[in-house]
Design an enzyme around this catalytic site. Structure first.
Site: not given
Ligand code: MG
Length: 369
Positions: A196, A285
């Site tokens: 991320e 995710e």
């Protein structure tokens, strides 16, 4: 109805049952041809079928083989779009005590009881005893899980679980070279080079060049396995990334993360527009709760997200195989690190996602239990 349509309309569970039934039938027919009496035929069929059936149980990688990107889809060895339902482990680093889940028994239980088709292995990088400060211990945990996933015929995503990967590209490059050398020959393995990026990491000048460097490094040793590319703003800005796409490799997918109680229609709209423009997305995710990984399950928004995932044949990993006291954990505190979980061990998110994953891609009721 075409036989494959029958397969796709039923659960993977039933597909396995059908495979066992078919095998039992074959074993029975073979026994009939070789045995002299009815009693003996029955005895042979009973003794042959179960062990042989176990040997050919349809495992995800046996079924789908080498994955590749074809337009907006990830397709399997037959060229058909594939939609994998997976579970993500927690950070490999020691800050939260969840490295205890990085063991072969837990992975085997997820394969057999949860019927996951994929495991995601987050290599913690910067924080709390992560790879940059304790490379060998973290790598050992990750390798244990990768090997267990391969043993169970699962896909496995090796995730550089960082928010600042462009700051330490040398470490990432060396790690992924090692992984590609070791695992590039296995169709099971998928690489995620950047979990991320933050909202302060610019795509075109930071995340994209970093990603291209790691892609090139992997490709020297593994020409074909899927590579997942993180996108800015905690892997939400798939629209921004694909406005300036990576063109150096065909087998890359863009990572889209969502937490259902926080990210709603606005992000679904951006995701769908990106897919409709022809780009392959990958839900490396997702959570049923808030983006903090805590709070209550948002059933309505989770249902809307899973509808989008199913409709577009995307793959996902649910966060997380953990007993940390927070909403996203599938286990209540004190849950066994080695599987064997029953309903009483599972949180509301765990109960829901076990049902979703076990039955994927068939829809199940998205509601409290
Ligand atoms: Mg390969």
């Amino acid at each position: 109805m075409h036989i494959m349509t029958v397969f796709h309309n039923r659960s993977f569970n039933r597909t396995r049952a059908f495979a066992r039934f078919t095998l039992g039938l074959c074993a029975g027919m073979m026994a009939i041809t070789s045995a002299v009496g009815e009693a003996r035929t029955k005895e042979k069929a009973d003794t042959v079928a179960p062990s042989t059936a176990a040997a050919i149980a349809v495992r995800p990688v046996d079924r789908h083989g080498q994955l590749r990107v074809k337009g907006r889809y990830v397709v399997d060895k037959t060229g058909k779009p594939v939609s994998l339902a997976g579970m993500s482990l927690f950070w490999s680093s020691t800050g939260w005590g969840q490295e205890k889940m990085f063991n072969a028994k837990a992975i085997k239980f997820l394969a057999e009881d949860w019927r996951v088709s994929m495991i995601r292995v987050p290599l913690g990088i910067e924080r709390d005893g992560g790879y940059l400060v304790d490379p060998e211990a973290n790598k050992k945990r990750v390798l244990t899980v990768i090997d267990a996933a391969i043993d169970n015929g699962l896909y496995v995503t090796i995730d550089w679980h960082s928010h600042h990967a462009e700051d330490t590209p040398d470490a990432a490059e060396a790690f992924f070279i090692e992984m590609a050398q070791k695992y590039g020959k296995y169709p099971h393995v998928i690489y995620n080079v950047y979990n991320e990026p933050l909202n302060t990491s610019d795509w075109s000048t930071a995340v994209k060049p970093y990603s291209e460097r790691i892609i090139r490094a992997i490709r020297k040793h593994d020409p074909d396995n899927i590579i997942v590319i993180g996108t800015p703003t905690w892997s939400q800005d798939v629209d921004i990334a694909t406005a300036d796409p990576i063109k150096i490799d065909p087998n890359i997918v863009y990572s889209l993360h969502f937490y259902a109680a926080k990210h709603k229609q606005e992000l679904r709209d951006r995701a769908q527009k990106t897919i409709d423009r022809g780009f392959p997305l990958w839900i490396d995710e997702m959570g049923t709760v808030l983006h903090t990984a805590d709070g209550d399950v948002d059933y309505e928004e989770t249902r809307k997200w899973l509808d989008l995932v199913r409709k577009n044949k995307l793959s996902f990993n649910n966060w997380a195989v953990s007993d940390k006291a927070e909403g996203a954990s599938i286990l209540k505190p004190g849950g066994s690190p080695t599987g064997g979980w029953t309903d009483k061990d599972l949180t509301p998110s765990g109960l829901l996602m076990r049902d979703v994953v076990r039955n994927w891609p068939n829809p199940v009721p998205i509601k409290p239990r």
